[in-house]
Scaffold this motif. Structure first.
Motif, PDB file in Angstrom:
ATOM      1  N   ARG A  89       0.824  -1.213   0.000  1.00 52.30           N
ATOM      2  CA  ARG A  89       0.000   0.000   0.000  1.00 52.30           C
ATOM      3  C   ARG A  89       0.859   1.264   0.000  1.00 52.30           C
ATOM      4  NH1 ARG A  89      -5.357   0.996   3.698  1.00 52.30           N
ATOM      5  NH2 ARG A  89      -5.411   3.265   3.633  1.00 52.30           N
ATOM      6  N   LEU A  90       2.044   1.196   0.567  1.00 56.76           N
ATOM      7  CA  LEU A  90       2.927   2.353   0.651  1.00 56.76           C
ATOM      8  C   LEU A  90       3.859   2.403  -0.556  1.00 56.76           C
ATOM      9  CD1 LEU A  90       3.949   2.100   4.432  1.00 56.76           C
ATOM     10  CD2 LEU A  90       2.033   3.363   3.435  1.00 56.76           C
ATOM     11  N   GLU A  95       7.770   2.459   2.290  1.00 54.10           N
ATOM     12  CA  GLU A  95       7.800   1.068   2.763  1.00 54.10           C
ATOM     13  C   GLU A  95       9.103   0.768   3.488  1.00 54.10           C
ATOM     14  OE1 GLU A  95       6.460  -2.787   3.448  1.00 54.10           O
ATOM     15  OE2 GLU A  95       5.326  -1.130   2.555  1.00 54.10           O
ATOM     16  N   SER A  96      10.226   1.267   2.970  1.00 54.13           N
ATOM     17  CA  SER A  96      11.510   1.020   3.629  1.00 54.13           C
ATOM     18  C   SER A  96      11.568   1.703   4.993  1.00 54.13           C
ATOM     19  CB  SER A  96      12.659   1.491   2.739  1.00 54.13           C
ATOM     20  OG  SER A  96      12.641   2.899   2.577  1.00 54.13           O
ATOM     21  N   MET A 102       9.086  -0.406  12.134  1.00 58.88           N
ATOM     22  CA  MET A 102       8.492  -1.617  12.708  1.00 58.88           C
ATOM     23  C   MET A 102       9.555  -2.479  13.375  1.00 58.88           C
ATOM     24  SD  MET A 102       5.778  -3.579  13.118  1.00 58.88           S
ATOM     25  CE  MET A 102       5.346  -5.317  13.306  1.00 58.88           C
ATOM     26  N   GLY A 103      10.700  -2.632  12.699  1.00 66.50           N
ATOM     27  CA  GLY A 103      11.765  -3.439  13.274  1.00 66.50           C
ATOM     28  C   GLY A 103      12.386  -2.831  14.509  1.00 66.50           C
ATOM     29  N   SER A 104      12.355  -1.500  14.620  1.00 66.29           N
ATOM     30  CA  SER A 104      12.976  -0.822  15.754  1.00 66.29           C
ATOM     31  C   SER A 104      12.113  -0.851  17.002  1.00 66.29           C
ATOM     32  CB  SER A 104      13.286   0.631  15.381  1.00 66.29           C
ATOM     33  OG  SER A 104      14.220   0.711  14.331  1.00 66.29           O
ATOM     34  N   VAL A 105      10.821  -0.542  16.864  1.00 66.67           N
ATOM     35  CA  VAL A 105       9.974  -0.398  18.061  1.00 66.67           C
ATOM     36  C   VAL A 105       8.779  -1.327  18.079  1.00 66.67           C
ATOM     37  CG1 VAL A 105      10.694   1.996  18.356  1.00 66.67           C
ATOM     38  CG2 VAL A 105       8.627   1.506  17.038  1.00 66.67           C
ATOM     39  N   ALA A 319      14.711   7.963   6.145  1.00 65.38           N
ATOM     40  CA  ALA A 319      13.860   8.892   5.398  1.00 65.38           C
ATOM     41  C   ALA A 319      14.685   9.761   4.455  1.00 65.38           C
ATOM     42  CB  ALA A 319      13.066   9.756   6.371  1.00 65.38           C
ATOM     43  N   ILE A 320      15.841  10.226   4.931  1.00 62.99           N
ATOM     44  CA  ILE A 320      16.703  11.065   4.092  1.00 62.99           C
ATOM     45  C   ILE A 320      17.223  10.280   2.891  1.00 62.99           C
ATOM     46  CG2 ILE A 320      18.916  12.287   4.029  1.00 62.99           C
ATOM     47  CD1 ILE A 320      18.371  13.040   7.006  1.00 62.99           C
ATOM     48  N   TYR A 321      17.671   9.064   3.108  1.00 63.19           N
ATOM     49  CA  TYR A 321      18.211   8.264   2.006  1.00 63.19           C
ATOM     50  C   TYR A 321      17.115   7.784   1.052  1.00 63.19           C
ATOM     51  CZ  TYR A 321      22.897   8.221   3.988  1.00 63.19           C
ATOM     52  OH  TYR A 321      24.137   8.605   4.430  1.00 63.19           O
TER      53      TYR A 321
END
Length: 476
Positions: A89-90, A95-96, A102-105, A319-321
């Motif tokens: 959907r994203l 998505e990245s 999601m993996g962090s928190v 987000a920057i990359y």
């Protein structure tokens, strides 16, 4: 005492503290800054390191944090699938970012939201008061600063009224940020009305020996009836009265009003800190049944000093990359680490238009000089730096490619990355991103661009001072 003995003790203390610094595996810049301070000003440096050199939350807090983490992850795994955004959907970049978050928190992206950008403190506070006046079940607040005066008095009155009509009201207040409020009549009025007030990270000289006193709760969260929530940069303080003697003008803030499942997720985030502070069980109520309030997809991203990794910095880097066209950032305090600085420069070098909007004046002279030390590096690769002229711009926002926005409490400095409890809203929503970008354009219209040639022509003494403070910036 013999001079040689003093010298020997001096060397032993310096060696012991140095070994301690190396054993903590601090970042290169932080370790170097501490070593430099200890060598140049031994007595002051050693004392400062003992007080604020390590992220000491205390044994009790850390034991609670270790016990709490699997409870939070287990709770997050039980978030109803109907609220979770499905794969595909994203956009690819979003998505990245979402996967990293999601993996962090452990909190997934969720759908069914209505987002309303509140572009100033007055409108934010009036909307919050109206929602509290309409509350039927619960009001849960968590803010770094509470200060009496102006519209804050109206908020206190609304909380008192809600508590008196049977609404469960709770307010988390940072011990340091809200210190004057704890001695006010407004505070006593809340307690007397039955509002549960929790002082987060209490500050006193004895605790400072065991727990680092500048680890703070910097979050701004309001949740009403578990269906409506607010977050952003605004403290519970009227800018017409707050810090008027600091010489920086009124603080300029923005908030987002959220309707949808992210409201009860934000409440759970705040309840996790309640559990850390009080030792209470982490037991958020089951998610309420509620129809979709809108079509915005969002993700809640909490961070704090109990984690060994700078999760929020990793999120910003992702987000920057992921950016392809444009990155626009607003922050009051810009003292980045090398990784964030490299990411911004790399984005500009690959053709992304990067705009950084910061206030002309901030309430910390050291931060002002440290921030200015990065201007040459940024301007040289084509990054636009704008100095906001209309007060202390306090809004923390990042809009990427007009399609993804990170909005919340996080400053672009190591304090927010390492030492503060923070919270961010990641909005995967073009409409909200466009609204936030329009607000940023309003800030741009009230800003002065920094020109590279003029910047390089500044006095040499100022350049030397900025560079010297920048070396110590990991300690700020």
């Amino acid at each position: 005492m013999d001079f040689s003995l003093l010298s020997l003790m001096h060397v032993i203390v310096l060696l012991a503290v140095s070994i301690r610094i190396f054993s903590r595996r601090s970042s290169h810049g932080t370790a170097l800054a501490w070593l430099l301070l200890i060598v140049l000003i031994p007595a002051v440096g050693v004392l400062m390191y003992l007080l604020i050199g390590e992220r000491r939350l205390g044994r009790l807090w850390m034991r609670r944090a270790i016990d709490l983490q699997p409870q939070i992850l287990n709770w997050a795994r039980r978030i109803p699938a109907a609220n979770v955004v499905g794969p595909g959907r994203l956009t690819t970049g979003a998505e990245s970012v979402s996967r990293l978050a999601m993996g962090s928190v452990g909190l997934p992206p969720m759908g069914g939201h209505r987002l309303q950008l509140m572009a100033d403190s007055e409108s934010s506070m009036r909307a919050l008061i109206a929602d509290i006046d309409a509350a039927r079940v619960s009001v849960h607040l968590e803010f770094y600063i509470w200060r009496t005066g102006g519209f804050v008095d109206d908020l206190v009155a609304a909380l008192v009224s809600a508590a008196q009509r049977g609404v469960t009201c709770c307010a988390l207040m940072d011990s340091l940020g809200s210190r004057p409020f704890f001695r006010s009549q407004a505070f006593e009025g809340l307690r007397h009305a039955g509002v549960k007030v929790i002082e987060v990270l209490p500050v006193n000289p004895l605790r400072a020996l065991f727990i680092r006193f500048d680890l703070r709760d910097h979050r701004k969260i309001a949740v009403i009836d578990r269906r409506i929530a607010y977050t952003g940069s605004m403290n519970i303080a009227d800018p017409r009265f707050f810090k008027q003697d600091a010489g920086v003008g009124e603080w300029v803030d923005a908030m987002v009003r959220i309707e949808g499942p992210a409201a009860w997720v934000l409440e759970a985030v705040s309840l996790s800190l309640t559990a850390l502070q009080t030792g209470a069980n982490f037991a958020p109520p089951p998610p309420p049944e509620m129809p979709a309030a809108g079509d915005s997809d969002v993700q809640i991203f909490p961070s704090g000093p109990q984690a060994s990794t700078r999760h929020i910095e990793q999120l910003l880097l992702a987000a920057i990359y992921a950016a392809r066209r444009e990155i626009v950032l607003t922050t009051p305090y810009f003292v980045p680490g090398e990784t964030l600085l490299t990411a911004l420069r790399s984005a500009a070098l690959r053709g992304v238009h990067v705009i950084l909007i910061v206030p002309e004046k901030v309430d910390s002279l050291l931060v002002r000089y440290a921030s200015n030390a990065y201007n040459d590096d940024l301007l040289a690769v084509g990054i636009t730096i704008l100095h906001f002229q209309g007060g202390l711009l306090h809004t923390k926002s990042m809009v990427v490619d007009d399609e993804m926005t990170i909005f919340g409490t996080v400053n672009l400095d190591l304090r927010s990355f390492e030492l503060n409890f923070e919270v961010s809203l990641i909005a995967y929503d073009r409409t909200f991103s466009a609204e936030t970008r329009n607000l940023q354009r309003q800030y741009e219209s009230r800003s002065r661009p920094v020109q590279l040639a003029q910047w390089r022509a500044r006095p040499k003494w100022r350049r030397l001072l900025e560079n010297a403070v920048q070396v110590m910036s990991p300690l700020l």
